[in-house]
Design an enzyme around this catalytic site. Structure first.
Site, mmCIF file in Angstrom:
data_model
loop_
_atom_site.group_PDB
_atom_site.id
_atom_site.type_symbol
_atom_site.label_atom_id
_atom_site.label_comp_id
_atom_site.label_asym_id
_atom_site.label_seq_id
_atom_site.Cartn_x
_atom_site.Cartn_y
_atom_site.Cartn_z
ATOM 1 N N HIS A 1 -3.448 -5.380 0.996
ATOM 2 C CA HIS A 1 -3.439 -5.670 2.349
ATOM 3 C C HIS A 1 -4.069 -7.276 2.413
ATOM 4 C CE1 HIS A 1 -2.180 -1.872 3.958
ATOM 5 N NE2 HIS A 1 -3.435 -1.135 3.275
ATOM 6 N N CYS B 1 0.800 -1.149 -0.035
ATOM 7 C CA CYS B 1 0.062 0.004 -0.116
ATOM 8 C C CYS B 1 0.865 1.373 -0.126
ATOM 9 C CB CYS B 1 -1.052 0.177 1.246
ATOM 10 S SG CYS B 1 -2.459 1.166 0.874
#
Length: 510
Positions: A433, A341
């Site tokens: 994630h 991310c």
């Protein structure tokens, strides 16, 4: 049964999340249809529900304890800190703006009470019981006027309150008494009693103090939970591990291969969803630690740059610490490096940010061929795909939109079309994630890392991260079942706080 309970705490990190999850798992094992609820959560560890809503990971974990799918109703207000005095406000799973602490507590918070109560009422109309978690302490008298997560929700919904205290910190009796004594008469009427958490030793030595506490407050103690290592539930408000320590205290099986694999996680500012590395720490032979100095990368077989709520700030921190140069050298030397991310964005060529930091164009580390532009709308999805020949599931929470201009795809669909991320040599990056929780992919990725690092590491063939989570949740349920007065707890959830509880002076100040 149509009951409810608010689990409050004498302090932050007293064990509210653990106790709430444990009560939920105990109830569901009794055949009760139960749901968790936290009106307002402050956390950088979040999760995306099936309907695309962002909620705290602790509530997602508690939903798993209840064996139900998490929804935005379970955490209607999520605050994601972006600095010392401001947070992004996420309402019913969607961001609605940035507010200072003064601006939020000065008026916005109280306006959300109706929404919070509506969500709780909807859950109570659907489930047999709703176990609510408070935040911080209910005796934060400076915030009581606008409170919507502790006594504010308890009084409006007529919920009995169980106060949890961490005896491992010391001063638990004073904390219990002082918590009640700082509440108004109306609030005190809902505080049914106490639950001691993290006790070590002979419980009989504690009993005289519990008897005196009952005499002083007129309230019973509903249980004494023993200290247990390695419960490993998703954390909420901060990093509960030492930067020099391991992620979890729990013992795992010995390595399968001849070598261990060393993983270093850069402890960047405003680190979010650091729970991504829990699946690695659960693997026999994988040693995970958090680091903040370049020399700590030297012996790492894999370095991870995790997610962050402040990508540009984290990038500056890496440069200030000398870590940026160390990461560039690592990429050039073809030593394994993974960005997740915000960490993925940091590895790119440049970032255009008029949303998060409002710093405009900022140069990245330049080790992956991507350019990032921060968009006003947050991407909240639950993607699925393939990588390294294995199925992968994950979730995305980010404003940054990546334009990948080269390298190989990281995650692809079944036809081989790129879905997310990229790879150049031994440098990998993704917005997903949770991908390492996919067992087959995690093992394949670790085999790649071990080969590149020259380690004789072999992933265990049977590690199931989902099964380990279930075991941990069952251990929480066992703690409640074996060490709490479950008959009294059942009556409390079903019937509310006992009548005639005495008022403990001085009460809340006028």
């Amino acid at each position: 049964m149509n009951g409810g309970l608010l689990v409050a705490g004498t302090t932050s990190d007293a064990g509210k999340s653990v106790v709430t999850a444990g009560i939920c798992r105990w109830l569901v094992r009794q055949g009760v249809k139960v749901a968790p609820f936290k009106a307002q959560n402050m956390s950088l560890n979040s999760f995306v529900t099936r309907e695309g809503a962002e909620i705290g990971r602790a509530q997602a974990m508690q939903a798993q304890a209840c064996r139900v799918e998490p929804t935005a109703l379970m955490n209607p207000v999520l605050l994601k800190p972006g600095g010392e005095q401001s947070s992004q406000v996420v309402l019913l799973g969607k961001p609605v703006g940035e507010l200072s602490a003064r601006g939020y507590h000065g008026g916005r918070q109280q306006k959300l009470l109706g929404t919070v109560l509506d969500c709780l009422a909807e859950l109570r109309g659907t489930y047999d019981a709703v176990i609510c978690e408070g935040a911080g302490s209910p005796a934060e008298i400076n915030l009581r006027r606008t409170d919507i997560v502790n006594m504010g929700i308890a009084r409006n919904a007529r919920l009995p309150v169980l106060v949890v205290g961490d005896i491992d910190r010391g001063g638990v009796f004073a904390s219990f008494f002082g918590t009640v004594a700082l509440l108004s008469r109306e609030d005190q009427e809902l505080v049914a009693g106490f639950l001691v958490n993290k006790f070590r030793g002979d419980v009989s030595l504690l009993e005289p103090g519990l008897d005196m506490l009952h005499g002083l407050t007129g309230r019973q103690t509903y249980g004494v939970l023993p200290f247990r290592h390695g419960l490993g539930i998703d954390e909420e408000d901060g990093l509960r591990v030492s930067l020099r320590g391991t992620v979890r205290e729990s013992a795992v099986a010995p390595p399968v291969g001849a070598d261990v694999l060393r993983v270093a996680v850069c402890a960047i500012p405003l680190m979010s969803n650091f729970t991504d590395v829990d699946a690695l720490a659960a693997e026999p032979g994988v040693v995970v630690r958090f680091v903040d100095r370049p020399e700590e990368l030297a012996d790492a077989d894999l370095v991870i740059i995790p997610g962050t709520r402040g990508t540009v700030r984290a990038l500056e921190w890496l440069r200030e610490r000398g870590l940026a140069d160390a990461l560039r050298r690592r990429a050039a030397e073809q030593r394994p490096l993974l960005g997740i991310c915000g960490g993925f964005q940091i590895l790119g060529e440049h970032i255009e940010d008029e949303v998060e930091s409002r710093r405009g164009r900022v140069e990245g580390l330049g080790v992956l061929p991507l350019r990032v532009r921060f968009a006003p709308e947050k991407i909240l999805t639950r993607p699925e795909g393939r990588a390294l020949g294995e199925r992968v599931e994950g979730y995305e929470i980010h404003h940054g939109v990546a334009e990948v201009t080269g390298g190989d795809a990281f995650f692809s669909d079944d036809e081989g079309h790129s879905l997310d991320g990229c790879r150049v040599g031994q440098t990998w990056g993704t917005h997903w994630h949770g991908s390492l929780e996919s067992d087959g992919f995690r093992r394949a990725f670790l085999r790649e890392v071990a080969a590149a690092a020259g380690r004789r590491f072999v992933p265990a063939p049977d590690t199931s991260f989902a099964a380990l989570r279930e075991e941990q949740l069952d251990r929480l349920g066992d703690l409640i079942e074996q060490h709490a007065d479950t008959d009294a707890l059942w009556r409390l959830i079903e019937s509310g706080a006992p009548q005639g509880l005495p008022f403990i002076p001085p009460g809340a100040p006028a």
